[in-house]
Design an enzyme around this catalytic site. Structure first.
Site, mmCIF file in Angstrom:
data_model
loop_
_atom_site.group_PDB
_atom_site.id
_atom_site.type_symbol
_atom_site.label_atom_id
_atom_site.label_comp_id
_atom_site.label_asym_id
_atom_site.label_seq_id
_atom_site.Cartn_x
_atom_site.Cartn_y
_atom_site.Cartn_z
ATOM 1 N N ASP A 424 0.929 -1.216 0.152
ATOM 2 C CA ASP A 424 0.245 -0.030 -0.144
ATOM 3 C C ASP A 424 0.887 1.161 0.144
ATOM 4 O O ASP A 424 1.727 1.530 1.021
ATOM 5 C CB ASP A 424 -0.907 -0.229 1.262
ATOM 6 C CG ASP A 424 -1.897 0.931 1.345
ATOM 7 O OD1 ASP A 424 -1.714 2.268 0.816
ATOM 8 O OD2 ASP A 424 -2.836 1.141 1.865
ATOM 9 N N HIS A 425 1.017 1.988 -1.094
ATOM 10 C CA HIS A 425 1.704 3.160 -1.306
ATOM 11 C C HIS A 425 1.502 4.107 -0.257
ATOM 12 O O HIS A 425 2.217 5.257 -0.084
ATOM 13 C CB HIS A 425 1.907 3.516 -2.724
ATOM 14 C CG HIS A 425 3.121 4.167 -3.086
ATOM 15 N ND1 HIS A 425 4.172 4.380 -2.221
ATOM 16 C CD2 HIS A 425 3.761 4.561 -4.421
ATOM 17 C CE1 HIS A 425 5.235 4.993 -2.816
ATOM 18 N NE2 HIS A 425 4.956 4.905 -4.118
#
Ligand code: COA
Length: 452
Positions: A424-425
């Protein structure tokens, strides 16, 4: 020892309901509040928890039976002679539940009683701090929970049936809606407001029009067969879709030299053969990930739903994607950092086997902090695993291949394992992901580093 008959609790209606799933078998030991079976009417799905701890002596119903409040479900032998009994007309579901184990999804506005149960169970927690979904379309059966990424089976959203119905008709996930009613109860207006804001955001995000999805009559083009999706597949599809559209995914690829690890694994397996233990590649991956998660705590976290806080977990529970005939199931291997390789191997094999036999309990599929999807036994060189929300990263593993490696003087054959780390950036930067993947490569390349 005492024998107790567990009966259908108060389900808010006197109409008969269907037994749609039985989660226990004769001889099983159940703890108090373990889910024993699931009932379904056209208005609600109700998980029935055991009111007592004990061992199942006899099942008095079968899947497909129709039962009413007070009907006997199963016979339980309890260790406690003075154990708390259900009243003969008792089995008030609220009483039986004790904790927050039971979950119920009601659809009709006249189902006030079940609604009230939800309200009482969830009132102490601020609903908006509860990141777990409670989509009324999801029947929370063990099979369904099998595909759930997290604690959904253990919590509920504080909203009434009519509001749930509205949310479903608008495609709104109530877990994301902030309730403005008493004690955070979600109101009609809250759902409308949430949907309105979403539409506005969607409108400003892009001016490029997105086409809606029309129903297509494929039979116009040739012969077709329409097959109902399994319950697991429906729920996992909804969860995967949520992860895909809400998490900005990036996948970091790397390769680990597992030549030495594989030699060690094979040698150990010869030694352990007599004990009937097989050290699988998966067991090594779980072990190594547990060490890496301890060293990189952000990968063992969850982003709060409002995006304000990162919740760092001090426990390491690793979900293992298992391919089953009914669809993808993710049982969780708890406290992986505290277990030996042989313990992990035995537990992973047991979880995978029971996942395929649909014998996992909901609790065994909850609480994961990181997941591994190993397709190496099947094939492939790389892929993009979908992050298993509310986790923030997942490791995909493809098939190891012997590759030529330049050692400075010569090309030498080395067994290389492809790793695909999706993350999850919003939580993890590219550099951190590269470091984490590189750490995995180091640990897999030299297992002695696991000890350091
Ligand atoms: N590279 C090469 N071979 C591999 C390998 C890899 N990365 N991983 C496993 N293998 C080999 C093993 O050596 C074993 O061969 P052997 O019997 O000759 O020793 C064989 O594949 C089977 O491996 P095993 O260890 O028994 O199972 P596994 O670890 O591969 O898988 C599960 C266990 C539960 C992960 C697996 O059965 C499964 O369900 N995988 C699919 C997960 C999935 O669907 N993911 C998609 C989610 S999007």
């Amino acid at each position: 020892m005492a024998k107790e008959v567990v009966k259908v609790p108060d389900i808010g209606s006197t109409d008969p309901v269907d037994v749609i799933e039985i989660s226990v078998a004769r001889g099983d030991t159940v703890a108090r509040e373990d889910i024993i079976l699931i009932l379904e009417s056209d208005k609600a799905t109700v998980e029935v928890p055991s009111p007592l701890a004990g061992s199942v002596q006899q099942l008095l119903v079968a899947v497909g039976d129709r039962v009413r409040e007070g009907d006997p479900l199963l016979e339980l032998e309890t260790g406690e002679t003075g154990a708390r009994k259900q009243d003969s007309d008792s089995a008030n579901i609220d009483d039986v539940r004790g904790g927050d184990v039971a979950k119920l999804s009601s659809e009709e506005p006249d189902h006030a009683k079940t609604d009230e149960v939800i309200a009482r169970k969830t009132a102490p927690a601020a609903p908006n701090n509860n990141p777990t979904g409670d989509d009324p379309q999801k029947a929370v059966s063990p099979a369904a929970a099998a595909a759930m990424p997290d604690q959904q089976a253990a919590t509920a959203v504080y909203a009434g049936p009519a509001v749930r119905k509205l949310a479903r008709s608008l495609g709104v996930d109530l877990a994301a809606v902030k309730g403005t009613g008493l004690r955070g109860r979600i109101q009609h207006e809250d759902v409308h407001e949430w949907a309105r804001q979403r539409l506005q955001t969607a409108g400003t995000a892009t001016s490029f029009p997105a086409a809606s999805l029309p129903q297509i009559d494929f039979s116009k083009y040739g012969e077709i067969e329409s097959v109902e999706l399994s319950r697991i597949r429906k729920v996992s599809a909804a969860n995967l879709h949520r992860s895909w559209i809400t998490i900005p995914h990036v996948t970091q690829h790397d390769e680990a030299d597992i030549t030495d690890l594989e030699l060690f694994r094979k040698a150990e397996n010869r030694r352990l053969e007599a004990r009937d233990i097989k050290l699988t590649m998966l067991a090594f991956l779980v072990k190594v990930c547990a060490v890496a998660l301890r060293d990189f705590p952000d990968f063992n976290s969850s982003l709060d739903v409002d995006g304000e806080r990162l919740i760092l977990k001090k426990y390491i529970h690793i979900g293992i994607a298992v391919d089953t005939p009914g669809g993808l199931v993710v049982p969780v291997l708890q406290n992986a950092d505290r277990k030996s390789l042989t313990e992990i191997a035995a537990e992973a094999a047991d979880l995978a086997e029971r996942a395929r036999e649909r014998k996992l309990k909901p609790a065994e599929m909850q609480g994961g902090t990181f997941s591994i999807s190993s397709l190496g036994g099947i094939g492939g060189t790389a892929f993009t695993p979908v992050v298993n929300w509310p986790e923030v990263a997942i490791l995909g593993v493809s098939r190891a291949r012997t590759m030529p490696h330049w050692d400075g003087n010569n090309f030498v054959p080395r067994l290389m394992l492809p790793l695909s780390l999706s993350y999850d950036h919003r939580v993890i930067d590219g550099a951190a992901a590269a470091r984490f993947a590189s750490h995995l490569v180091t640990l897999l390349g030299d297992l002695r580093r696991v000890l350091v």
